[in-house]
Design an enzyme around this catalytic site. Structure first.
Site, PDB file in Angstrom:
ATOM      1  N   PHE A   1      41.601  52.121  21.530  1.00 35.58           N
ATOM      2  CA  PHE A   1      40.707  53.118  20.942  1.00 35.58           C
ATOM      3  C   PHE A   1      40.646  54.329  21.864  1.00 35.58           C
ATOM      4  O   PHE A   1      40.481  54.197  23.075  1.00 35.58           O
ATOM      5  CB  PHE A   1      39.305  52.536  20.712  1.00 35.58           C
ATOM      6  CG  PHE A   1      38.457  53.446  19.890  1.00 35.58           C
ATOM      7  CD1 PHE A   1      38.708  53.601  18.531  1.00 35.58           C
ATOM      8  CD2 PHE A   1      37.452  54.204  20.465  1.00 35.58           C
ATOM      9  CE1 PHE A   1      37.952  54.484  17.764  1.00 35.58           C
ATOM     10  CE2 PHE A   1      36.699  55.086  19.705  1.00 35.58           C
ATOM     11  CZ  PHE A   1      36.942  55.225  18.352  1.00 35.58           C
ATOM     12  N   ARG A  33      42.536  49.981   6.435  1.00 39.13           N
ATOM     13  CA  ARG A  33      41.894  48.999   7.315  1.00 39.13           C
ATOM     14  C   ARG A  33      40.684  48.374   6.627  1.00 39.13           C
ATOM     15  O   ARG A  33      39.821  49.076   6.110  1.00 39.13           O
ATOM     16  CB  ARG A  33      41.466  49.709   8.601  1.00 39.13           C
ATOM     17  CG  ARG A  33      41.122  48.789   9.744  1.00 39.13           C
ATOM     18  CD  ARG A  33      40.781  49.595  10.982  1.00 39.13           C
ATOM     19  NE  ARG A  33      39.459  50.197  10.862  1.00 39.13           N
ATOM     20  CZ  ARG A  33      38.649  50.451  11.901  1.00 39.13           C
ATOM     21  NH1 ARG A  33      39.049  50.206  13.135  1.00 39.13           N
ATOM     22  NH2 ARG A  33      37.465  50.988  11.717  1.00 39.13           N
ATOM     23  N   TYR A  91      27.093  48.788  17.340  1.00 44.17           N
ATOM     24  CA  TYR A  91      26.913  49.204  15.941  1.00 44.17           C
ATOM     25  C   TYR A  91      27.984  48.691  14.990  1.00 44.17           C
ATOM     26  O   TYR A  91      27.969  49.047  13.820  1.00 44.17           O
ATOM     27  CB  TYR A  91      26.766  50.730  15.829  1.00 44.17           C
ATOM     28  CG  TYR A  91      27.885  51.580  16.368  1.00 44.17           C
ATOM     29  CD1 TYR A  91      29.067  51.749  15.666  1.00 44.17           C
ATOM     30  CD2 TYR A  91      27.747  52.264  17.569  1.00 44.17           C
ATOM     31  CE1 TYR A  91      30.084  52.544  16.152  1.00 44.17           C
ATOM     32  CE2 TYR A  91      28.757  53.070  18.072  1.00 44.17           C
ATOM     33  CZ  TYR A  91      29.923  53.208  17.361  1.00 44.17           C
ATOM     34  OH  TYR A  91      30.928  54.005  17.848  1.00 44.17           O
ATOM     35  N   LYS A  92      28.878  47.854  15.463  1.00 40.81           N
ATOM     36  CA  LYS A  92      29.892  47.292  14.579  1.00 40.81           C
ATOM     37  C   LYS A  92      29.431  45.892  14.137  1.00 40.81           C
ATOM     38  O   LYS A  92      28.514  45.775  13.327  1.00 40.81           O
ATOM     39  CB  LYS A  92      31.238  47.254  15.286  1.00 40.81           C
ATOM     40  CG  LYS A  92      31.755  48.658  15.686  1.00 40.81           C
ATOM     41  CD  LYS A  92      33.080  48.584  16.402  1.00 40.81           C
ATOM     42  CE  LYS A  92      33.509  49.920  16.972  1.00 40.81           C
ATOM     43  NZ  LYS A  92      33.851  50.911  15.931  1.00 40.81           N
ATOM     44  N   ASP A  97      37.346  45.556  26.551  1.00 37.22           N
ATOM     45  CA  ASP A  97      36.463  46.188  25.570  1.00 37.22           C
ATOM     46  C   ASP A  97      36.302  45.209  24.400  1.00 37.22           C
ATOM     47  O   ASP A  97      37.295  44.845  23.757  1.00 37.22           O
ATOM     48  CB  ASP A  97      37.070  47.518  25.108  1.00 37.22           C
ATOM     49  CG  ASP A  97      36.172  48.263  24.132  1.00 37.22           C
ATOM     50  OD1 ASP A  97      35.260  47.642  23.541  1.00 37.22           O
ATOM     51  OD2 ASP A  97      36.395  49.472  23.927  1.00 37.22           O
TER      52      ASP A  97
END
Lengths: 432, 432
Positions: free
Chosen positions: B129, B391, B224-225, B199
């Site tokens: 990312f 995705r 927040y995922k 991560d």
């Protein structure tokens, strides 16, 4: 000799009195700690509910567009800019005060390294808010700079010399309420070839600030004090346009990238102040902050920051004068400057011998009576010079004159009765 | 040949089905983007209201004690620790993923500088990312390190050599859903004398993680995922206890100080993981995050992360198999690993020639039908190797099997009808 009725009359005549209706104030409380945590605006709960249930819950990921979460840092930033003498597009809401200081101080150090490599000194006050000193300490260690701390304002001019890289000050000192002359110190530091970093934690929303007028270089500030953004609200950061594009601040997260949704592996900072945003913005926190900022902007219809300042000075002068007149016999004296130009929106009191150690218990006894101020410890080794402080903040948006009278009367009663000596007021552990 | 009824039957037999009742899911939406932003837990709105109106509004500054805001980073951190194989007291909630990476990568670099000064290489994936790469880029510039990016997993072993200081990977790749073997790569990197930074943005709450079992050095993750903490929720940071006290992370704010309310001018880091807290915690954000974490912990009564993983693998395998079986004729193929051990909780699709450029419009057409996934652009110069990606994230807490069927059916209809070619689906600008 004035009486409580005189203060009721001052409230009745106060053209800003209606602004108080914007807030949910607990009954039975005189809240003189808005300089630590501002009170709750009435609009906040409903706004946050809307963000949670409609924007997040209903629109989910689409809300980045439909609610424009992407530009929340700039939108709230532009509103704060109006309070501190900055232009739209120059200020963003992001992260915490500490982190924003890290960004701008790193930028100032980089500029100094490039333009004047012999300058390796950062000057601040020993009584500056500690997090500012801790961040400066970290950056000094990393870059081979030194942090010089002065013990009094009078020592500052002598530090503005050929070794100085950055003068870093909190405009209104958190302990004493002393308000620096931002324009004069900025001019003097720049004349000596240095840069300035101003922390507006106790200024934004409390006193008029004119960053552009003062020609400051960098500024940061807090969202949860006079801006009423709520506990741990996002902070803000401003950079003079002459510096903004010259440096990649080191906390180079994707939300400060020129094109975050291109997902390119190399960092390319966004043009302008957006590069000072790091990770994904705290949407809920920034939305609550916006409600708080709006409570201050509501004063624009009534004279704005100038009118708030006028009331603030009247409140703080009244408190200082009453405290000395009515509590002086118990050893109370005023630590904050009495000169209006040098005073923020708070008044700090201290106690003379033999009560010089009693400050903590007196503050606790006041809190038990619903008068909420806070205690800031002095230097136990030299309380005559750095006394224990009883700190009282006066937020002109919601504090009235009769509360000034009542707070002093409570203080008088606490001291006259000796109730502060009760064991329950002498047990440490409170965080205020 | 299975039918929709078979998938309804799978849902009816799903022992985790009841966990879905914890969430407010918009009607008419199949939400396959919980890997970008988790959905709203039903408990969150009321909890945040309570924090705002009772804790902040009612207790004001006293809430730092009465509501124990001070230890919110540890309290929520201890809950997340249960999901990632860490012990209580080892993990805190703070700031953003980007900022927490800055802290731990700076720590890893410092350890390398002390223990093995010849090692000046950080290795990661080009498809990691971007914010991770941007933060690494910044720290490399500051410390004279280099960032080496590999283009495939197979290249990693050759980089584990005497130059390597830090192997920095996102356990589950955000683009492809490829899940690294954390234990094996950590062991190999450490055998080569290097440190590891993991991560967990696409792992925590999505797949079982065992940081201590893998003997990892540092980890960070997103709130927040899959943790359903809300937009811009605070992130988390974990440091193996063998490293925690060895380093002062550079973002040395007052809330990571050993005694923040002593207000001393010198930084002294708190013992343990608390030193990775920087400024004042986002109280509202961390409280919302706690509600999200609780939705994942609710699975502990039903087999915990192992049971969630089993369902996740069943969902993703079903989606991959159905997509190829029912949409293969239109050029759809699966990019994510089919091997369960190498797959996260998402499935990425791509389109073959002549539709290799159609991915963006297909995702937009699906969103218009209420099937929310997202698009991640490939490399326009070599779409055969780095294709545009459609995705889809599958959060086993709230996604059911019939939604897998329905999503594939919508995809089939979008491709069969050609509706993706409508101009409205081909206008860029959406953030997903």
């Amino acid at each position: 000799m004035k009486t409580r009725d005189d203060y009721l009359a001052l409230d009745a005549a106060d053209p800003l009195r209606g602004l108080r209706e914007q807030f949910s104030l607990p009954a039975g409380v005189i809240y003189l700690d808005g300089n630590s945590l501002g009170v709750l605006p009435k609009a906040t709960a409903a706004r946050v509910q809307d963000v949670i249930t409609r924007e997040w819950g209903g629109d989910l990921i689409k809300a980045w567009n439909t609610a424009d979460w992407m530009h929340l840092p700039e939108r709230v930033g532009d509103k704060i800019a109006r309070l501190v003498g900055a232009a739209p597009g120059e200020l963003v809401v992001a992260d915490s005060t500490s982190l924003n200081l890290y960004k701008v101080l790193a930028a100032a150090i980089r500029i100094a390294q490039q333009d004047a490599p012999q300058r390796k000194l950062i000057v601040s006050e020993r009584s500056n808010f500690p997090t500012d000193l801790y961040i400066a300490e970290s950056l000094c260690q990393q870059h081979g700079f030194s942090l010089k701390l002065v013990d009094s304002v009078e020592e500052i001019p002598a530090t503005l010399n050929a070794e100085l890289a950055v003068l870093m000050l909190t405009e209104v000192n958190y302990r004493t309420g002393y308000k620096h002359d931002m324009a004069a110190l900025t001019a003097a530091a720049q004349a000596a070839g240095a840069l300035t970093v101003w922390d507006l934690a106790h200024s934004a929303g409390a006193v008029p600030v004119d960053l552009k007028g003062a020609n400051a270089d960098f500024a940061i500030g807090c969202g949860y004090k006079y801006l009423n953004g709520g506990p741990g609200a996002p902070a803000f950061v401003w950079v003079h346009p002459r510096h903004t594009d010259s440096f990649w601040q080191p906390l180079s997260g994707w939300m400060g990238h020129a094109a975050p949704f291109e997902f390119t592996p190399s960092y390319q900072p966004a043009p302008g102040i957006r590069r000072y945003v790091c990770g994904t913005p705290s949407v809920i926190g920034a939305s609550a902050l916006e409600c708080g900022v709006d409570t201050v902007l509501a004063a624009e219809a009534h004279g704005g920051m100038a009118a708030l300042r006028e009331k603030s000075l009247a409140l703080t002068e009244a408190f200082a004068a009453l405290a000395e007149a009515r509590c002086g016999e118990y050893g109370v004296y005023v630590v904050s400057p009495r000169e209006p130009a040098r005073r923020g929106s708070q008044v700090c009191l201290a106690l003379k011998s033999p009560l010089q150690e009693a400050g903590y218990a007196v503050v606790q006894a006041l809190i038990a009576r619903g008068v909420i101020g806070d205690f800031r410890a002095g230097d136990p080794a030299r309380l005559d010079q750095v006394p224990h402080i009883l700190r009282f903040g006066f937020t002109p948006l919601y504090i009235g004159f009769v509360e000034v009278w009542d707070a002093v009367e409570h203080l008088r009663q606490v001291l006259a009765s000796g109730e502060w000596q009760e064991p329950r007021f002498n047990t440490k552990g409170a965080v205020t």
